[in-house]
Design an enzyme around this catalytic site. Structure first.
Site, PDB file in Angstrom:
ATOM      1  N   ASP A  58     -17.106  40.904  46.781  1.00 24.38           N
ATOM      2  CA  ASP A  58     -17.061  41.129  45.338  1.00 24.38           C
ATOM      3  C   ASP A  58     -18.081  42.195  44.932  1.00 24.38           C
ATOM      4  O   ASP A  58     -18.988  42.537  45.692  1.00 24.38           O
ATOM      5  CB  ASP A  58     -17.357  39.816  44.609  1.00 24.38           C
ATOM      6  N   GLU A  61     -18.540  47.906  43.835  1.00 20.82           N
ATOM      7  CA  GLU A  61     -18.595  49.244  43.223  1.00 20.82           C
ATOM      8  C   GLU A  61     -19.860  50.018  43.598  1.00 20.82           C
ATOM      9  O   GLU A  61     -19.735  51.192  43.910  1.00 20.82           O
ATOM     10  CB  GLU A  61     -18.505  49.145  41.690  1.00 20.82           C
ATOM     11  N   ASP A 139     -12.128  42.447  36.660  1.00 22.74           N
ATOM     12  CA  ASP A 139     -12.248  41.338  35.717  1.00 22.74           C
ATOM     13  C   ASP A 139     -11.628  41.710  34.363  1.00 22.74           C
ATOM     14  O   ASP A 139     -12.326  41.871  33.361  1.00 22.74           O
ATOM     15  CB  ASP A 139     -13.719  40.957  35.544  1.00 22.74           C
TER      16      ASP A 139
END
Length: 299
Positions: A58, A61, A139
């Site tokens: 997760d 980035e 998200d």
């Protein structure tokens, strides 16, 4: 943590504040080959030798709240700055995990022998398809507009040569909706479920409200939401041979799962700007309903 202290001592923590905010978290220098080796050693010792099959990487980035433009001046182990390489963070991070996982699996190491690499990651960069990674759209917030936007997002992503994509069914955040007790959110959830059935990974996930099928009632309860979810879960299982066959076409023939219609019908100008239909594999045409006021659909 031991890892944080180790990488900090070696100058391999990027000077950038990362999530969770205010906890002193920083991303590691995944561009540096030696640091990738050491990252994997921690990961293998702590988790992978315990017979774990798949990984969820997760915030790849990485999440970042800019503290200073000088953060980008950090010099990575390649001799380049983070400013030059930042967008490729997920490629280097996921790639490092994949390559070590694959090598150790082939070597028959404890907990990994004969396993295929399976990774879920939140971000991607060009070329990431080689790393067995499935990327989701992040998200996103529950809304009909966001549901509609998932389709062109997925098709553009696939057009970049990265075939494995998915989204949080129903949206990660419920936004203005009330969640599972809200009839209007349930309607959106059911339409998102229909779309999600025809994506490479079908995934129920989000925050703010429960998502398990039993939260939507029970079988034959007269409301129908439970039955609707069950219908599409069963359909997904029926499609497993088709999904496996398509996966082989992806691997062997450079094909894709989610195909903008212009791929296969380039001569038909109606397909050039079509954002609500696509081929799922080569044999299934998907036309998800993305309008709350739906009455009929011409396909």
């Amino acid at each position: 943590t031991k890892q944080y202290a180790d990488f900090s001592r070696k100058g391999r923590m990027i000077d950038a504040v990362s999530y969770p905010w205010g906890a002193g978290v920083k991303p590691y220098d995944c561009y540096d080959a030696t640091t990738r080796d050491e990252y994997w050693n921690y990961l293998y010792t702590g988790l992978m030798n315990k017979d774990i099959d798949a990984l969820w990487l997760d915030s790849s980035e990485p999440d970042y709240q800019q503290k200073s433009t000088s953060d980008y001046d950090y010099v990575t182990g390649t001799g380049q700055t983070w400013r030059e390489l930042r967008n490729a963070f997920p490629l280097a991070h996921v790639g490092g995990v994949h390559d070590h996982f694959r090598a150790d699996a082939l070597a028959g190491k404890k907990g990994l022998a004969d396993k295929l690499v399976s990774i879920l990651t939140r971000s991607a960069f060009a070329g990431q398809q080689r790393y067995g990674a499935n990327t989701w759209s992040g998200d996103v917030t529950s809304s009909w507009e966001n549901l509609a936007n998932q389709i062109p997002a997925a098709l553009n992503f696939s057009a970049c040569g990265i075939p494995y994509w998915n989204s949080d069914i129903g949206g990660f955040f419920t936004g203005a909706f009330g969640g599972v007790g809200d009839h209007n959110w349930r309607r959106l959830y059911m339409r998102w479920l229909q779309f999600g059935t025809f994506t490479p990974m079908m995934r129920f996930h989000g925050t703010g409200t429960p998502r398990e099928i039993y939260q939507f009632g029970s079988e034959n309860d007269g409301i129908g939401d439970f039955d609707h979810i069950l219908k599409y879960v069963k359909l997904r299982y029926r499609m497993l041979p088709y999904l496996y066959s398509t996966a082989w076409q992806v691997t062997s023939e450079d094909e894709s799962y989610m195909r903008a219609l212009i791929y296969d019908f380039a001569a038909d100008k109606k397909t050039w700007d079509m954002t609500d239909e696509f081929l799922f594999g080569k044999s299934i045409l998907a036309a998800p309903i993305v309008d709350p006021q739906y009455t009929e659909e011409k396909v």
